[in-house]
Write an enzyme that holds these catalytic residues in place. Structure first.
Site, mmCIF file in Angstrom:
data_model
loop_
_atom_site.group_PDB
_atom_site.id
_atom_site.type_symbol
_atom_site.label_atom_id
_atom_site.label_comp_id
_atom_site.label_asym_id
_atom_site.label_seq_id
_atom_site.Cartn_x
_atom_site.Cartn_y
_atom_site.Cartn_z
ATOM 1 N N GLU A 51 14.075 30.412 -38.941
ATOM 2 C CA GLU A 51 13.750 29.369 -37.954
ATOM 3 C C GLU A 51 14.055 29.842 -36.547
ATOM 4 O OE1 GLU A 51 13.931 26.405 -35.119
ATOM 5 O OE2 GLU A 51 15.818 27.267 -35.832
ATOM 6 N N ASP A 61 18.781 30.503 -41.883
ATOM 7 C CA ASP A 61 19.205 31.689 -41.144
ATOM 8 C C ASP A 61 20.314 31.357 -40.152
ATOM 9 O OD1 ASP A 61 17.197 30.157 -39.873
ATOM 10 O OD2 ASP A 61 16.721 31.777 -38.489
#
Length: 427
Positions: free
Chosen positions: A149, A91
């Site tokens: 994350e 991400d």
């Protein structure tokens, strides 16, 4: 193992241009936490190209691929066949990129400013190498591409709940993270406690608003909030050896950070608001102290507000746990990294108060989370992560992919302990 190391190094170099191309594509099309749909599809396209079996859709965008070694082992060793996991997060962050490069983010306001594009590209490179060399090892290498994350509750925790550490169960897991203050070509390790737990704090302080010129008619929540901040800072940031909250403590407390980065008091020059909102973070490295500190902070804030005639809603959202690197696994990794890169290129890391959801894996199975140097001062590649000008020396991707493949191989067939090598190591 010496021949195998040379094969991995050769393939990491051979595929470097492709790994760079992957990283640049990912960098140009970043996606926020738990929204990595196009990123997931792109990773799958590469796994298909490499003929690596996978499962997509774990926590919506997560992917798990399996590389099965085909090397025959003696029947007496079959019971000891191992599985090792490699993880990359994928991400990006809500940051407007300021770099002037051809691969600059095309998604307005979203940027891979934390290097997750590097992590994913490196893992794809490692997967390609390992799949090409699967006849050289016995066992299973589990490849994990993880979403979210950067956002609570953390993609790692959700993937674990969906069974990412089962079928097969890894005996160990490795993750790497870019390190912009370490020269490209180097890596860093730390055994034991490495990164802090991370909690988010949301506070609403209530008073009584009114006209600023009529102090008898209002009770400013700004003053109450200020007193809370000052008292919490005074208590939590004093010498840890004397931090006691009125209780006698002979031992030093674990490393601790309490910081508030946001305050909103929606009044005006002559308007006192009814409430003030605060947002902050609490980080430490001990679960007993973490729980105790939560209660202490809440009590202190509520007592101050009450004493000053107001109210306080002190909400703590527990985030990631502390990250601990398994000593035995990390020692093996250090030996392997020194063998692969040369001892001069493997550094010891300091404890960090930053957080990482890789910590969830480290709480479940033996884990090793290490750093990949990406700095190049001669090219002015020096910006830190989470900044609009973060970038990397792309030569680091050769180490990123190659070392990760080598660490996985070493877990399946460990190198001898330090001091037992009988050949020259070249950096």
């Amino acid at each position: 193992m010496q021949k195998l190391k040379q094969q991995i190094q050769s393939l990491a170099n051979k595929y470097l241009s492709e790994t760079i191309e992957i990283r640049r594509h990912l960098h140009a099309y970043p996606e926020l936490s738990f929204e990595e749909y196009n990123t997931s599809d792109y990773i799958v396209s590469k796994l298909k190209e490499y003929n690596i079996p996978y499962t997509q859709g774990i926590v919506k965008t997560g992917i798990v691929a399996l590389i099965e070694g085909t090397k025959s082992a003696p029947s007496s060793e079959k019971a000891g066949v191992r599985c090792v996991a490699l993880r990359a997060d994928m991400d990006a962050l809500p940051i407007m990129e300021a770099n002037d490069v051809e691969y600059k983010s095309k998604n307005n306001g979203v940027m891979h400013a934390c290097g997750h594009d590097v992590h994913t590209a490196s893992l794809l490179g490692a997967a390609k190498i390992l799949n090409e060399l699967k006849s050289e090892f016995e066992g299973t290498i589990k490849i994990i591409f993880q979403p979210g994350e950067e956002k609570l509750p953390g993609g790692a925790s959700l993937m674990i709940k969906e069974g990412v550490l089962e079928n097969p169960h890894p005996q160990s897991i490795f993750g790497q993270h870019v390190f912009p203050s370490m020269e490209a070509g180097k890596v860093g390790f730390r055994s034991g406690m490495y990164m802090a737990s991370t909690d988010e704090i949301y506070v609403t302080v209530k008073g009584k608003g009114g006209h600023a010129a009529m102090p008898k008619d209002y009770n400013s929540p700004l003053l109450i909030a200020s007193q809370i901040l000052l008292e919490l800072n005074k208590i939590f940031m004093q010498s840890q050896n004397s931090l006691s909250f009125g209780e006698k403590r002979d031992e030093a407390l674990p490393p601790t950070v309490l910081a508030f980065g946001k305050i909103i008091g929606n009044g005006a020059t002559n308007v006192i608001p009814d409430e003030v909102k605060l947002e902050g973070t609490f980080r430490t490295m001990n679960e007993t102290w973490r729980t105790e500190a939560h209660a202490k902070m809440k009590t202190i804030a509520e007592d101050i507000a009450k004493q000053m005639g107001g109210m306080c809603d002190f909400n703590i959202v527990s985030g990631y746990p502390f990250l601990v690197n398994d000593a035995t696994t990390t020692e093996r990794a250090i030996i392997a990294a020194e063998n692969y890169l040369g001892k001069a290129n493997v550094e010891k890391l300091e404890v960090r108060m930053t957080g990482e959801d890789f910590a969830f894996y480290s709480q479940k199975i033996p884990a090793c989370f290490y750093r990949l140097g990406t700095e190049n001062k001669s090219k002015n590649i020096i910006s830190g992560i989470h900044t609009a000008t973060f970038d990397i020396d792309e030569k680091s991707l050769e180490v990123g992919a190659g070392l990760m493949a080598w660490l996985a191989m070493n877990e399946l067939s460990p190198l001898p302990p330090k001091g037992s090598f009988n050949f020259q190591i070249h950096s």
